[in-house]
Scaffold this active site. Structure first.
Site, PDB file in Angstrom:
ATOM      1  N   TYR A 141      -9.012   2.467   6.330  1.00  0.00           N
ATOM      2  CA  TYR A 141      -9.435   3.607   5.523  1.00  0.00           C
ATOM      3  C   TYR A 141     -10.666   4.152   6.216  1.00  0.00           C
ATOM      4  O   TYR A 141     -11.644   3.412   6.410  1.00  0.00           O
ATOM      5  CB  TYR A 141      -9.820   3.147   4.113  1.00  0.00           C
ATOM      6  N   ASP A 194      -3.575   8.326   1.956  1.00  0.00           N
ATOM      7  CA  ASP A 194      -3.139   8.637   0.584  1.00  0.00           C
ATOM      8  C   ASP A 194      -4.099   8.116  -0.476  1.00  0.00           C
ATOM      9  O   ASP A 194      -3.765   8.051  -1.651  1.00  0.00           O
ATOM     10  CB  ASP A 194      -1.732   8.069   0.345  1.00  0.00           C
ATOM     11  N   HIS A 216       2.446   4.542  -1.032  1.00  0.00           N
ATOM     12  CA  HIS A 216       1.574   3.369  -1.165  1.00  0.00           C
ATOM     13  C   HIS A 216       2.183   2.369  -2.162  1.00  0.00           C
ATOM     14  O   HIS A 216       1.481   1.742  -2.956  1.00  0.00           O
ATOM     15  CB  HIS A 216       0.186   3.829  -1.628  1.00  0.00           C
TER      16      HIS A 216
HETATM   17  C1  LIG Z   1      -0.771  -5.878  -3.102  1.00  0.00           C
HETATM   18  C2  LIG Z   1      -0.710  -4.682  -2.213  1.00  0.00           C
HETATM   19  C3  LIG Z   1      -1.797  -4.369  -1.426  1.00  0.00           C
HETATM   20  C4  LIG Z   1      -1.771  -3.273  -0.581  1.00  0.00           C
HETATM   21  N1  LIG Z   1      -2.832  -3.032   0.224  1.00  0.00           N
HETATM   22  C5  LIG Z   1      -2.789  -1.991   1.086  1.00  0.00           C
HETATM   23  C6  LIG Z   1      -3.864  -1.749   1.978  1.00  0.00           C
HETATM   24  O1  LIG Z   1      -4.852  -2.471   2.012  1.00  0.00           O
HETATM   25  N2  LIG Z   1      -3.775  -0.674   2.804  1.00  0.00           N
HETATM   26  C7  LIG Z   1      -2.691   0.159   2.796  1.00  0.00           C
HETATM   27  O2  LIG Z   1      -2.647   1.129   3.547  1.00  0.00           O
HETATM   28  N3  LIG Z   1      -1.642  -0.078   1.970  1.00  0.00           N
HETATM   29  C8  LIG Z   1      -1.674  -1.114   1.130  1.00  0.00           C
HETATM   30  N4  LIG Z   1      -0.608  -1.348   0.313  1.00  0.00           N
HETATM   31  C9  LIG Z   1       0.599  -0.494   0.400  1.00  0.00           C
HETATM   32  C10 LIG Z   1       1.609  -1.055   1.395  1.00  0.00           C
HETATM   33  O3  LIG Z   1       1.135  -0.888   2.724  1.00  0.00           O
HETATM   34  C11 LIG Z   1       2.956  -0.340   1.325  1.00  0.00           C
HETATM   35  O4  LIG Z   1       2.771   1.054   1.422  1.00  0.00           O
HETATM   36  C12 LIG Z   1       3.758  -0.654   0.066  1.00  0.00           C
HETATM   37  O5  LIG Z   1       3.531  -1.951  -0.411  1.00  0.00           O
HETATM   38  C13 LIG Z   1       5.235  -0.470   0.376  1.00  0.00           C
HETATM   39  O6  LIG Z   1       6.003  -0.642  -0.730  1.00  0.00           O
HETATM   40  P1  LIG Z   1       6.798  -2.014  -1.092  1.00  0.00           P
HETATM   41  O7  LIG Z   1       5.775  -2.956  -1.607  1.00  0.00           O
HETATM   42  O8  LIG Z   1       7.736  -1.514  -2.145  1.00  0.00           O
HETATM   43  O9  LIG Z   1       7.513  -2.508   0.134  1.00  0.00           O
HETATM   44  C14 LIG Z   1      -0.623  -2.444  -0.554  1.00  0.00           C
HETATM   45  C15 LIG Z   1       0.470  -2.753  -1.339  1.00  0.00           C
HETATM   46  C16 LIG Z   1       0.451  -3.862  -2.167  1.00  0.00           C
HETATM   47  C17 LIG Z   1       1.656  -4.188  -2.997  1.00  0.00           C
HETATM   48  O1  LIG Z   2      -4.313  -0.499  -1.173  1.00  0.00           O
HETATM   49  C1  LIG Z   2      -3.990  -1.160  -2.118  1.00  0.00           C
HETATM   50  O2  LIG Z   2      -2.951  -0.940  -2.744  1.00  0.00           O
HETATM   51  C2  LIG Z   2      -4.836  -2.229  -2.564  1.00  0.00           C
HETATM   52  O3  LIG Z   2      -4.420  -2.883  -3.472  1.00  0.00           O
HETATM   53  C3  LIG Z   2      -6.163  -2.525  -1.998  1.00  0.00           C
HETATM   54  C4  LIG Z   2      -7.002  -3.357  -2.699  1.00  0.00           C
HETATM   55  C5  LIG Z   2      -8.258  -3.606  -2.212  1.00  0.00           C
HETATM   56  C6  LIG Z   2      -8.693  -3.052  -1.042  1.00  0.00           C
HETATM   57  C7  LIG Z   2      -7.864  -2.238  -0.338  1.00  0.00           C
HETATM   58  C8  LIG Z   2      -6.595  -1.968  -0.812  1.00  0.00           C
END
Ligand SMILES: Cc1cc2nc3c(=O)[nH]c(=O)nc-3n(C[C@H](O)[C@H](O)[C@H](O)COP(=O)(O)O)c2cc1C
Ligand SMILES: O=C(O)C(=O)c1ccccc1
Length: 363
Positions: free
Chosen positions: A133, A161, A251
């Site tokens: 980010y 996003d 996301h």
């Molecule tokens: C618990 C969790 C944490 C996530 N953390 C991040 C993150 O730190 N950065 C990011 O760009 N996307 C994050 N995402 C989004 C994922 O990169 C991704 O877009 C998403 O999980 C895809 O969908 P799916 O879980 O249905 O496969 C997170 C998703 C979840 C479920």
């Molecule tokens: O991006 C996310 O979805 C997420 O859960 C998260 C939580 C803490 C820090 C960065 C992303």
């Protein structure tokens, strides 16, 4: 019995503190976007072709200079040590063994250099990308980029996003707003805002613009992908700016709950990009057939988020290996049933809407 993703999710649910399970599982608001990511795949069908003479299959794809053994990679998810004590290195070993890319990131609970080292211990040329980010202070972003470069990451994935953090109602209900003692976003140590015992918080930055992205790109030779593109107008700007790839994503339904399902946003983005840069997709991919539908509609590869966390929570590295092997085997099988020999054989003529008698686009 071979455990399916549904079995691993159930095993994860039984093993995890309900607050952690809900943090992983949940979405923003009423969880419409979360639900729709999977539901939209079920509204699409594959029209197989026959007698195409594809005696052998090669699932590999090349993305931003890295070769993936299959068009499925691991999307960035926060805090793997919440799922399993070994955390990101376990995910990295499993992903390297599967021959695909792990996107680790700013919210990892193990420093990026340890994650790349774990991947390389399994596979010398394993590819690890770094998600970030953009921080409001460019020098903080730059310090993170240098960490990722020094660790040997081969691409940057900038998540666009999240100008503000999503409103996650499950987390609010549990009062889940911090990591348990002993866990932290390790990549955020030693940066402005960090203290000796606490890393800097990850800031969301609503004021960012294409200027900030241009600055970042001028500071690194790594390919830069944008994660969280849904609007074809943004895809066109990204191509004009010289961005190296896009990840169509809502996301995992955790940001704008009113957003469409990722797979529904893909065709317009793919059309806007017109093959000039790779377009990836994540959100709701649970089967090899979902990956095949996304590739047919213009994606070069798909990412999985939660399934990897289920595997990790259920059985550590072995669980993640299993998740990736299931997706590989299913994708290979679907490709065969569609008469394909490689991902390039999947085109938009193979996808139709369920419930419509004539089905889909004109062929
Ligand atoms: C618990 C969790 C944490 C996530 N953390 C991040 C993150 O730190 N950065 C990011 O760009 N996307 C994050 N995402 C989004 C994922 O990169 C991704 O877009 C998403 O999980 C895809 O969908 P799916 O879980 O249905 O496969 C997170 C998703 C979840 C479920
Ligand atoms: O991006 C996310 O979805 C997420 O859960 C998260 C939580 C803490 C820090 C960065 C992303």
């Amino acid at each position: 019995m071979i455990p399916t993703l549904t079995d691993l999710r159930e095993r994860a649910r039984k093993r995890l503190d309900p607050r952690v399970y809900d943090f992983f599982e949940g979405g923003a608001g009423g969880e419409t976007a979360l639900h729709e990511n999977e539901a939209a795949f079920r509204r699409l069908a594959l029209l197989p072709r026959v007698l195409r003479g594809a005696a052998t299959r090669d699932l590999s794809v090349t993305l931003c200079g890295d070769r993936l053994a299959m068009p499925v990679l691991v999307s960035p998810t926060a805090f793997h040590r919440l799922a399993h004590p070994e955390g990101e290195p376990a995910t990295a070993r499993a992903t390297a063994a599967a021959g695909t890319v792990l996107v680790t990131g700013m919210a990892a609970t193990v420093p990026v250099a340890e994650v790349t080292a774990a991947a390389r211990a399994v596979q010398a040329d394993a590819a690890v990308w770094f998600q970030l980010y953009l921080q409001p202070e460019p020098e903080v972003t730059l310090a993170l980029v240098r960490r990722a470069e020094r660790a040997g990451c081969t691409a940057l994935v900038v998540t666009v996003d999240s100008p503000v953090f999503g409103r996650r109602e499950r987390d609010a209900r549990h009062g889940f707003d911090d990591l348990p003692a002993g866990l932290a976003a390790e990549n955020m140590r030693g940066l402005p805002g960090a203290t000796d015992d606490r890393p800097r918080d990850i800031a969301m930055s609503p004021g960012l613009s294409w200027d900030d992205l241009r600055r970042l790109r001028a500071q690194t030779r790594l390919p830069v992908l944008l994660k969280g593109i849904l609007h074809p107008g943004d895809a066109r700007i990204a191509v004009a700016e010289g961005v190296d790839g896009l990840l169509v994503s809502n996301h995992g339904g955790r940001q704008l709950d009113a957003a469409p399902a990722s797979i529904e946003a893909l065709p317009a983005v793919a059309e806007a990009v017109a093959g000039r840069i790779p377009v990836l997709l994540d959100g709701g991919v649970r089967r090899g057939s979902d990956a095949a539908v996304a590739l047919a509609l213009g994606a070069s590869a798909v990412g999985v988020g939660r399934p990897v966390l289920w595997g990790l929570a259920a059985d550590g590295e072995k669980g993640v290996r299993h998740v990736l092997e299931l997706l590989r085997a299913e994708f290979d099988h679907v490709l065969a049933l569609c008469g394909g020999g490689s991902p390039a054989d999947l085109g938009p003529d193979l996808v139709v809407a369920r419930g419509s008698v004539r089905g889909g686009e004109a062929r």
